[in-house]
Design a protein around this motif. Sequence first.
Motif, PDB file in Angstrom:
ATOM      1  N   ILE A 351       0.857  -1.192   0.000  1.00 54.30           N
ATOM      2  CA  ILE A 351       0.000   0.000   0.000  1.00 54.30           C
ATOM      3  C   ILE A 351       0.888   1.236   0.000  1.00 54.30           C
ATOM      4  O   ILE A 351       1.711   1.431   0.901  1.00 54.30           O
ATOM      5  CB  ILE A 351      -0.939  -0.016   1.213  1.00 54.30           C
ATOM      6  N   ARG A 352       0.679   2.077  -0.999  1.00 59.45           N
ATOM      7  CA  ARG A 352       1.543   3.252  -1.174  1.00 59.45           C
ATOM      8  C   ARG A 352       0.891   4.546  -0.718  1.00 59.45           C
ATOM      9  O   ARG A 352       1.569   5.567  -0.574  1.00 59.45           O
ATOM     10  CB  ARG A 352       1.913   3.366  -2.657  1.00 59.45           C
ATOM     11  N   ALA A 353      -0.413   4.535  -0.510  1.00 56.19           N
ATOM     12  CA  ALA A 353      -1.119   5.742  -0.060  1.00 56.19           C
ATOM     13  C   ALA A 353      -2.403   5.329   0.646  1.00 56.19           C
ATOM     14  O   ALA A 353      -2.920   4.242   0.426  1.00 56.19           O
ATOM     15  CB  ALA A 353      -1.421   6.674  -1.231  1.00 56.19           C
ATOM     16  N   LEU A 354      -2.894   6.221   1.494  1.00 54.25           N
ATOM     17  CA  LEU A 354      -4.132   5.967   2.242  1.00 54.25           C
ATOM     18  C   LEU A 354      -5.119   7.095   1.991  1.00 54.25           C
ATOM     19  O   LEU A 354      -4.761   8.279   2.084  1.00 54.25           O
ATOM     20  CB  LEU A 354      -3.834   5.866   3.741  1.00 54.25           C
ATOM     21  N   VAL A 355      -6.355   6.731   1.673  1.00 51.78           N
ATOM     22  CA  VAL A 355      -7.448   7.698   1.576  1.00 51.78           C
ATOM     23  C   VAL A 355      -8.430   7.396   2.692  1.00 51.78           C
ATOM     24  O   VAL A 355      -8.992   6.292   2.753  1.00 51.78           O
ATOM     25  CB  VAL A 355      -8.167   7.623   0.211  1.00 51.78           C
ATOM     26  N   LEU A 356      -8.605   8.354   3.595  1.00 48.03           N
ATOM     27  CA  LEU A 356      -9.569   8.204   4.688  1.00 48.03           C
ATOM     28  C   LEU A 356     -10.815   8.996   4.332  1.00 48.03           C
ATOM     29  O   LEU A 356     -10.775  10.216   4.188  1.00 48.03           O
ATOM     30  CB  LEU A 356      -8.990   8.715   6.008  1.00 48.03           C
ATOM     31  N   ARG A 357     -11.925   8.300   4.182  1.00 54.36           N
ATOM     32  CA  ARG A 357     -13.201   8.935   3.860  1.00 54.36           C
ATOM     33  C   ARG A 357     -13.938   9.198   5.165  1.00 54.36           C
ATOM     34  O   ARG A 357     -14.337   8.273   5.879  1.00 54.36           O
ATOM     35  CB  ARG A 357     -14.023   8.017   2.964  1.00 54.36           C
ATOM     36  N   VAL A 358     -14.132  10.460   5.509  1.00 54.75           N
ATOM     37  CA  VAL A 358     -14.706  10.847   6.795  1.00 54.75           C
ATOM     38  C   VAL A 358     -16.154  11.284   6.615  1.00 54.75           C
ATOM     39  O   VAL A 358     -16.453  12.159   5.796  1.00 54.75           O
ATOM     40  CB  VAL A 358     -13.896  11.994   7.443  1.00 54.75           C
ATOM     41  N   ASN A 359     -17.040  10.670   7.383  1.00 54.29           N
ATOM     42  CA  ASN A 359     -18.450  11.067   7.402  1.00 54.29           C
ATOM     43  C   ASN A 359     -18.930  10.958   8.846  1.00 54.29           C
ATOM     44  O   ASN A 359     -19.479   9.939   9.251  1.00 54.29           O
ATOM     45  CB  ASN A 359     -19.282  10.172   6.481  1.00 54.29           C
ATOM     46  N   SER A 360     -18.698  12.007   9.619  1.00 52.74           N
ATOM     47  CA  SER A 360     -18.961  11.934  11.055  1.00 52.74           C
ATOM     48  C   SER A 360     -19.281  13.311  11.626  1.00 52.74           C
ATOM     49  O   SER A 360     -18.639  14.300  11.274  1.00 52.74           O
ATOM     50  CB  SER A 360     -17.740  11.363  11.777  1.00 52.74           C
ATOM     51  N   PRO A 361     -20.263  13.372  12.568  1.00 49.52           N
ATOM     52  CA  PRO A 361     -20.553  14.627  13.256  1.00 49.52           C
ATOM     53  C   PRO A 361     -19.660  14.840  14.467  1.00 49.52           C
ATOM     54  O   PRO A 361     -19.770  15.851  15.148  1.00 49.52           O
ATOM     55  CB  PRO A 361     -22.006  14.427  13.697  1.00 49.52           C
ATOM     56  N   GLY A 362     -18.784  13.875  14.763  1.00 49.89           N
ATOM     57  CA  GLY A 362     -17.880  14.003  15.898  1.00 49.89           C
ATOM     58  C   GLY A 362     -18.216  13.029  17.003  1.00 49.89           C
ATOM     59  O   GLY A 362     -18.877  12.016  16.800  1.00 49.89           O
ATOM     60  N   GLY A 363     -17.750  13.349  18.201  1.00 49.50           N
ATOM     61  CA  GLY A 363     -17.964  12.472  19.352  1.00 49.50           C
ATOM     62  C   GLY A 363     -16.924  12.725  20.412  1.00 49.50           C
ATOM     63  O   GLY A 363     -16.614  13.871  20.730  1.00 49.50           O
ATOM     64  N   SER A 364     -16.335  11.674  20.936  1.00 51.65           N
ATOM     65  CA  SER A 364     -15.352  11.771  22.002  1.00 51.65           C
ATOM     66  C   SER A 364     -14.092  12.485  21.522  1.00 51.65           C
ATOM     67  O   SER A 364     -13.514  12.129  20.494  1.00 51.65           O
ATOM     68  CB  SER A 364     -14.989  10.370  22.507  1.00 51.65           C
ATOM     69  N   ALA A 365     -13.641  13.485  22.306  1.00 50.35           N
ATOM     70  CA  ALA A 365     -12.419  14.206  21.962  1.00 50.35           C
ATOM     71  C   ALA A 365     -11.202  13.299  22.075  1.00 50.35           C
ATOM     72  O   ALA A 365     -10.291  13.346  21.245  1.00 50.35           O
ATOM     73  CB  ALA A 365     -12.266  15.431  22.863  1.00 50.35           C
ATOM     74  N   VAL A 366     -11.180  12.453  23.097  1.00 50.09           N
ATOM     75  CA  VAL A 366     -10.051  11.538  23.289  1.00 50.09           C
ATOM     76  C   VAL A 366      -9.951  10.559  22.124  1.00 50.09           C
ATOM     77  O   VAL A 366      -8.875  10.337  21.560  1.00 50.09           O
ATOM     78  CB  VAL A 366     -10.187  10.772  24.622  1.00 50.09           C
ATOM     79  N   ALA A 367     -11.092   9.976  21.739  1.00 54.61           N
ATOM     80  CA  ALA A 367     -11.094   9.028  20.621  1.00 54.61           C
ATOM     81  C   ALA A 367     -10.670   9.716  19.326  1.00 54.61           C
ATOM     82  O   ALA A 367      -9.947   9.141  18.502  1.00 54.61           O
ATOM     83  CB  ALA A 367     -12.482   8.414  20.464  1.00 54.61           C
ATOM     84  N   SER A 368     -11.110  10.959  19.124  1.00 54.36           N
ATOM     85  CA  SER A 368     -10.732  11.707  17.923  1.00 54.36           C
ATOM     86  C   SER A 368      -9.224  11.914  17.863  1.00 54.36           C
ATOM     87  O   SER A 368      -8.606  11.762  16.805  1.00 54.36           O
ATOM     88  CB  SER A 368     -11.443  13.066  17.906  1.00 54.36           C
TER      89      SER A 368
END
Length: 600
Positions: A351-368
């Motif tokens: 794997i030469r690159a990573l694409v992270l697709r984010v669809n989230s309203p948020g949540g725990s600051a620690v987990a983030s």
Amino acid sequence: MFIFRWIAKVCRFVGACLNYLNKTILYVLELALIVALIVAGYSFFKTPQVQPHSVLVLDLSGSVKEAPLSDPVLPVDIASAPTGVSLHELLATLNQAAKDPMIEGVLLRLDELDKVGLASIGEIGKALDRYKASGKPIWAWGTNFTQTQYALASHANEIYMHPMGEVFVKGLASNRLYYGELLKSLGINVHVFKAGAYKSFPESFTSNKPSNEWLSSERFWLNDAWKHLAQDIENSRGLMPESIDQYIETLPTRLQKANGDLAGAALSANLIDGTLTYDQTVKTIENKLGQGKKLNFVSYSDYGQQLNTQYGQIAVIIAEGEIQEGPSQAGVMGAETLVSLIEQAREDKNIRALVLRVNSPGGSAVASELIRHELEITKARKPVIISMGDIAASGGFWISMGGSRVLASATTITGSIGVFGLAPTFEGSLQLAKIGQGSVATSWLANAERLTQPMDPRLENILTQSVARTYSNFINVVAHARKLSAQQVQTVAQGRVWTGAQAFDRKLIDQIGNFEDAIVLARSMAKLDKNASCVYLIEPNTDLGSMLRESMGEWFNPLGMAGVPESVQNELKQTQNILLQEQHGRSHMTYAHSLLTTIQ
């Protein structure tokens, strides 16, 4: 003695009935399992053959989500629940159909499509345009068209509607419920700790009306989102600028001229190309595409493409749902799961690159922060591209700061850089119920988190400082990632929500782009061939309860949410996710969360 013998007989009769009922339920479940296995086996061995001169029918239903859909635990007919649509599987299907010589056209049937986010509308619209660029036509037909359905249908070459139907374009609205007075009347005291003047989630629990900050912020981004959506419809249909707004404004007059015929009003405004029944539409397609010959109509469920989960040089990870610590569950993005998948992508030499697709309203600051930190480690070794979906707000924005580059659609909902904490106490409720209480503790802190007593001012002080510190960390994370000063970030933070276009103007993202653009950028940054393939890293869903909930929706609850407006359902569900944390010993958790009301 006589009466006791009769009681015994009645008890034995009731027991026999219950025993019979239990056996019946068991037999029904066994039968359902057998049917499920038969259907699964049939689906596994049956490979639909696409014949020449075929038309792909995109008969989409349910809600569009990012993640691939789990295989249903029970057959759909038994579950009686919408299967939903995976955005990425739909995009792959359209790309495949454009290259497939057996597919000569696409027919959109969207009557059962319930919910699609603004950015997802744009993603699907661009995929439909790419399909048309292959030289193949698209038709759309509907009994009626909701605004969401019509936004997608507008990308078709021709749109037909039932003669008694309507095109219901209406604009966007944001709605919120306020429980402050209700909670006070129940004796519930909600303690709020927040950083950011526009971080408006807590006001739902403390007030009975919206704040001026919420009204101004919502109006600002909502107007921009509607501008982009309306312009996209107008461009796709070849309408003059502001035609959609004019149609909405003049609808009563138009309808009067059409003698109450909503379909006629839509036709006169060039929103559709004709009023036909479905069989007439099929005949029209056959006349235009097959010169009157019978065509093969292939359903989306038979033709739909599965995502590649085996090999590829670009890893795609979907980060969808509320952000919490621990493993992922249905509707919840678990930091433990995401960190594991990101590590997998980082350590895989293929794997030469990573694409992270984010669809989230948020949540725990620690987990983030756990997820963001793992991305930061990864981008030191290979490119990490963030592709924002419908929403990447608050904690969703926090984790996005771990990427090498950040892309968002013009209508993505993002920003909301702010933090809050909630701590309800129920001492007033006990007084109303005439319930007393008592306790013994070795220090003031030992019992400070007890929700049935007033909050100690010293604990309030601690929580206030904790929220302020977390907000400061959030500001510094954004400042470092975006190469801005803390003061510059403060001017666009305060919990304020932006569209992707507004975020770009404020240097919160790197460029406006969809998922396909993110893949192209990943290939470029990793110096890969333009045809380098993607592999989706997906955590297997082994939790039976989560699979059942995802597959069957509200089926286990006979009442479900029947009769409750969708806006209320969504808000209650989001509120429930946060308040459930209070019941599990985490009553003073800090959240980077944006409770966004339903956009209709």
